[in-house]
Design a protein around this motif. Structure first.
Motif, PDB file in Angstrom:
ATOM      1  N   GLY A  43      11.102   0.801   5.908  1.00  0.00           N
ATOM      2  CA  GLY A  43      10.664  -0.572   5.692  1.00  0.00           C
ATOM      3  C   GLY A  43       9.168  -0.720   5.507  1.00  0.00           C
ATOM      4  N   PHE A  44       8.465   0.388   5.359  1.00  0.00           N
ATOM      5  CA  PHE A  44       7.006   0.370   5.244  1.00  0.00           C
ATOM      6  C   PHE A  44       6.514  -0.498   4.085  1.00  0.00           C
ATOM      7  N   TYR A  45       7.183  -0.413   2.937  1.00  0.00           N
ATOM      8  CA  TYR A  45       6.721  -1.126   1.745  1.00  0.00           C
ATOM      9  C   TYR A  45       7.138  -2.597   1.717  1.00  0.00           C
ATOM     10  N   ASP A  46       8.038  -3.007   2.598  1.00  0.00           N
ATOM     11  CA  ASP A  46       8.524  -4.391   2.603  1.00  0.00           C
ATOM     12  C   ASP A  46       7.377  -5.343   2.934  1.00  0.00           C
ATOM     13  N   GLY A  47       7.122  -6.297   2.023  1.00  0.00           N
ATOM     14  CA  GLY A  47       6.062  -7.277   2.231  1.00  0.00           C
ATOM     15  C   GLY A  47       4.688  -6.831   1.775  1.00  0.00           C
ATOM     16  N   VAL A  48       4.559  -5.604   1.283  1.00  0.00           N
ATOM     17  CA  VAL A  48       3.259  -5.073   0.852  1.00  0.00           C
ATOM     18  C   VAL A  48       2.917  -5.602  -0.548  1.00  0.00           C
ATOM     19  N   VAL A  49       1.669  -5.997  -0.732  1.00  0.00           N
ATOM     20  CA  VAL A  49       1.235  -6.595  -2.003  1.00  0.00           C
ATOM     21  C   VAL A  49       0.751  -5.543  -3.005  1.00  0.00           C
ATOM     22  N   PHE A  50       0.697  -5.970  -4.260  1.00  0.00           N
ATOM     23  CA  PHE A  50       0.026  -5.193  -5.309  1.00  0.00           C
ATOM     24  C   PHE A  50      -1.418  -5.683  -5.305  1.00  0.00           C
ATOM     25  N   HIS A  51      -2.309  -4.896  -4.686  1.00  0.00           N
ATOM     26  CA  HIS A  51      -3.673  -5.327  -4.420  1.00  0.00           C
ATOM     27  C   HIS A  51      -4.643  -5.079  -5.580  1.00  0.00           C
ATOM     28  N   ARG A  52      -4.214  -4.322  -6.575  1.00  0.00           N
ATOM     29  CA  ARG A  52      -5.094  -3.985  -7.703  1.00  0.00           C
ATOM     30  C   ARG A  52      -4.228  -3.960  -8.960  1.00  0.00           C
ATOM     31  N   GLY A  56      -3.486  -3.799 -19.020  1.00  0.00           N
ATOM     32  CA  GLY A  56      -3.623  -2.673 -19.932  1.00  0.00           C
ATOM     33  C   GLY A  56      -3.770  -1.333 -19.240  1.00  0.00           C
ATOM     34  N   PHE A  57      -3.805  -1.318 -17.909  1.00  0.00           N
ATOM     35  CA  PHE A  57      -3.986  -0.069 -17.181  1.00  0.00           C
ATOM     36  C   PHE A  57      -2.854   0.148 -16.185  1.00  0.00           C
ATOM     37  N   MET A  58      -2.926  -0.502 -15.012  1.00  0.00           N
ATOM     38  CA  MET A  58      -1.906  -0.236 -14.005  1.00  0.00           C
ATOM     39  C   MET A  58      -1.880  -1.306 -12.923  1.00  0.00           C
ATOM     40  N   ALA A  59      -0.765  -1.279 -12.137  1.00  0.00           N
ATOM     41  CA  ALA A  59      -0.584  -2.120 -10.952  1.00  0.00           C
ATOM     42  C   ALA A  59      -0.489  -1.182  -9.751  1.00  0.00           C
ATOM     43  N   GLN A  60      -1.327  -1.415  -8.746  1.00  0.00           N
ATOM     44  CA  GLN A  60      -1.379  -0.533  -7.576  1.00  0.00           C
ATOM     45  C   GLN A  60      -0.980  -1.285  -6.319  1.00  0.00           C
ATOM     46  N   GLY A  61      -0.178  -0.619  -5.489  1.00  0.00           N
ATOM     47  CA  GLY A  61       0.253  -1.178  -4.210  1.00  0.00           C
ATOM     48  C   GLY A  61       0.471  -0.062  -3.213  1.00  0.00           C
ATOM     49  N   GLY A  62       1.056  -0.414  -2.080  1.00  0.00           N
ATOM     50  CA  GLY A  62       1.374   0.598  -1.074  1.00  0.00           C
ATOM     51  C   GLY A  62       0.430   0.657   0.099  1.00  0.00           C
ATOM     52  N   ASP A  63      -0.537  -0.293   0.161  1.00  0.00           N
ATOM     53  CA  ASP A  63      -1.446  -0.363   1.300  1.00  0.00           C
ATOM     54  C   ASP A  63      -0.998  -1.522   2.185  1.00  0.00           C
ATOM     55  N   PRO A  64      -0.603  -1.239   3.440  1.00  0.00           N
ATOM     56  CA  PRO A  64      -0.106  -2.312   4.308  1.00  0.00           C
ATOM     57  C   PRO A  64      -1.149  -3.382   4.626  1.00  0.00           C
ATOM     58  N   THR A  65      -2.431  -3.073   4.466  1.00  0.00           N
ATOM     59  CA  THR A  65      -3.478  -4.067   4.740  1.00  0.00           C
ATOM     60  C   THR A  65      -3.788  -4.903   3.503  1.00  0.00           C
ATOM     61  N   GLY A  66      -3.344  -4.448   2.330  1.00  0.00           N
ATOM     62  CA  GLY A  66      -3.610  -5.169   1.088  1.00  0.00           C
ATOM     63  C   GLY A  66      -5.025  -5.029   0.580  1.00  0.00           C
ATOM     64  N   THR A  67      -5.790  -4.118   1.169  1.00  0.00           N
ATOM     65  CA  THR A  67      -7.196  -3.959   0.784  1.00  0.00           C
ATOM     66  C   THR A  67      -7.438  -2.782  -0.155  1.00  0.00           C
ATOM     67  N   GLY A  68      -6.493  -1.851  -0.217  1.00  0.00           N
ATOM     68  CA  GLY A  68      -6.704  -0.633  -0.993  1.00  0.00           C
ATOM     69  C   GLY A  68      -7.425   0.446  -0.207  1.00  0.00           C
TER      70      GLY A  68
END
Length: 155
Positions: A43-52, A56-68
């Motif tokens: 359940g680690f990724y549940d509720g985690v945002v795409f912070h970056r 034309g490049f990419m969507a990044q997520g996976g940081d539980p703090t949402g800061t990168g």
């Protein structure tokens, strides 16, 4: 299912959002696929945002703090760089400048990003739902970021 059909589904919500289905590639990056499936099942990724999210490049997520700036409490992974190209729908692991620093953050390419080839670990490919990735709010960070409502693995 066989290892070749292992999938990760990212539920990005109702309305204009929906499921992003990613075919996992343990043949390319077994350690990274194992980590992602483990985190998803916990359940680690549940509720985690795409912070970056860079058009034309990419969507990044996976940081539980949402800061990168953060990741899971698990040890960083050894690089599993491979020859799979970074093209539209490619899922690859984010890291610091140190090759063996990937942990939980990942990105999905919007377009060709071949300059990343053999420098970041490709671990999957979007099979369906790329339109939901395209619809994510843009920014570094986005004002109202899109998020993973729930991440599930099917095997």
């Amino acid at each position: 299912m066989t290892a070749q059909t292992l999938t990760l589904t990212l539920d990005t919500g109702d309305g204009q959002h929906g499921d992003v289905v990613i075919r996992l590639r343990p043949d390319l990056a077994p350690g990274h696929v194992e980590r992602i499936t483990e985190l998803a099942r916990e359940g680690f990724y549940d509720g985690v945002v795409f912070h970056r999210v860079i058009p034309g490049f990419m969507a990044q997520g996976g940081d539980p703090t949402g800061t990168g700036m953060s990741g899971s409490d698990k040890p960083d992974l050894r690089a599993e760089f491979n020859s799979e190209p970074h093209v539209r729908g490619t899922c690859s692991m984010a890291r610091t400048s140190a090759p063996d620093s990937a942990n939980s953050q990942f990105f999905i390419c919007f377009d060709d990003a071949r300059f990343l080839d053999r420098q970041y670990t490709v671990w999957g490919q979007v099979e369906s739902g790329m339109e939901h990735v395209d619809a994510l709010p843009k920014g570094e960070p986005p004002r109202n970021p899109g998020k993973i409502v729930r991440a599930t693995v099917s095997d």
